[in-house]
Design a protein around this motif. Sequence first.
Motif, short mmCIF file in Angstrom:
data_model
loop_
_atom_site.label_atom_id
_atom_site.label_comp_id
_atom_site.label_asym_id
_atom_site.label_seq_id
_atom_site.Cartn_x
_atom_site.Cartn_y
_atom_site.Cartn_z
N VAL A 73 0.94 -1.22 0.11
CA VAL A 73 -0.07 -0.16 0.09
C VAL A 73 0.79 1.33 0.03
N ASP A 74 0.74 2.30 -0.98
CA ASP A 74 1.69 3.34 -0.94
C ASP A 74 0.94 4.47 -0.96
N LEU A 75 -0.58 4.36 -0.55
CA LEU A 75 -1.37 5.73 -0.26
C LEU A 75 -2.58 5.46 0.75
N ALA A 95 -3.49 5.89 10.15
CA ALA A 95 -1.92 5.23 9.60
C ALA A 95 -0.97 4.84 10.80
N LEU A 100 1.48 2.38 9.62
CA LEU A 100 1.66 2.69 8.00
C LEU A 100 2.58 3.99 8.01
N SER A 101 3.52 3.94 6.96
CA SER A 101 4.08 5.39 6.67
C SER A 101 4.21 5.88 5.33
N CYS A 102 3.00 5.42 4.69
CA CYS A 102 2.83 5.98 3.32
C CYS A 102 2.22 7.49 3.30
N PRO A 103 2.21 8.13 2.27
CA PRO A 103 1.40 9.28 2.23
C PRO A 103 -0.04 8.99 2.48
N HIS A 130 0.39 6.18 -8.18
CA HIS A 130 0.21 5.15 -7.08
C HIS A 130 -0.11 3.65 -7.65
N VAL A 133 -3.87 1.52 -3.51
CA VAL A 133 -4.34 2.70 -2.66
C VAL A 133 -5.30 2.04 -1.61
#
Length: 322
Positions: A73-75, A95, A100-103, A130, A133
């Motif tokens: 997961v990147d967002l 988050a 989680l540390s994504c945007p 992305h 998501v």
Amino acid sequence: MKARVTGVATYLPDRRLGSDEVERRIEGYVPHAGIVERLTGVRWRHVAGDDQQASDLAVEAIRKLDPAQLDGVDLLIFASASQDMVEPATAHIVAAKLGLSCPVFDVKNACNSVLNGMQVAEALIRTGVHRKVLVCTGEVPSRAIRWRIRDRAQFVDAFAGFTLSDAGAAVVMTADPDRGVFYRDFAADSTAWAIGTLPGGGTAHPRDPEYGYFRGDGRRLKEAFELVGPDIFRNALKRTGLTWDDFAVVAVHQVALPYLRHLARLLDIPEDRLVVTLPEHGNCASATLPLQLALGGWSPGDRVALLGLGGGISLGVMLAEM
């Protein structure tokens, strides 16, 4: 590249409140017995615990996903009418609770929040920004129900709140070269924004508790929806050459059973394609469409339709191959 829904999960608090209990809880004005269920079809709604926040309901739903669905997961988009606080974005709180540390960022558009969150996620995936998501919501409208009612006029004004239900939901959207969302369209009539409101907490009414309750006019809201739609939904079929029979599930935002039946007749949606959640779960705000996806009988490769209705007012439709 398309954006495919690869995971859906919901969280419904264990505590439930029946419509008869709702009517008994009202102080001051005494409504006619059975009026809430008779006018809306809502028998039950879910109520979050006193120690649960909007972010907690989203986290509970996310934790019901297969952990593999969260890999990469990147967002994270928190898409909800409810929020933990004005600042920061509730997405940060979700988050942090998940590690989680994504945007992250929030999307807010009343009951269409999740559908608009999916709209944003799909656009970012299609353009390559992305690849996976996580769209989530935590709705806690029970905190904004007016229980002390002065008279019949105030009861009518507060009536929509008596149908609302707390819920969390999560939708994972992943880049896929073959299938996914293949149609989307959105519309709004923003001149109708005052028909249904929760006025408190913003710059207009920052601290007055009198504005901390839902207000709305169900009749005017129905008229506003019919003025903007239902062509947006009919056009989705015309432009894709499909019929409702081509979909395993047609998920429709549900505020009252009479209006759901009216809309289904107007659009000729077969009854066996609907997932009717309102009687047992109430109006779950933006969690309604994910709830229907979670409960609906679809398989990978099936088509689903998401039909959104939100205060403001806004309408949206999204068609996807799962």
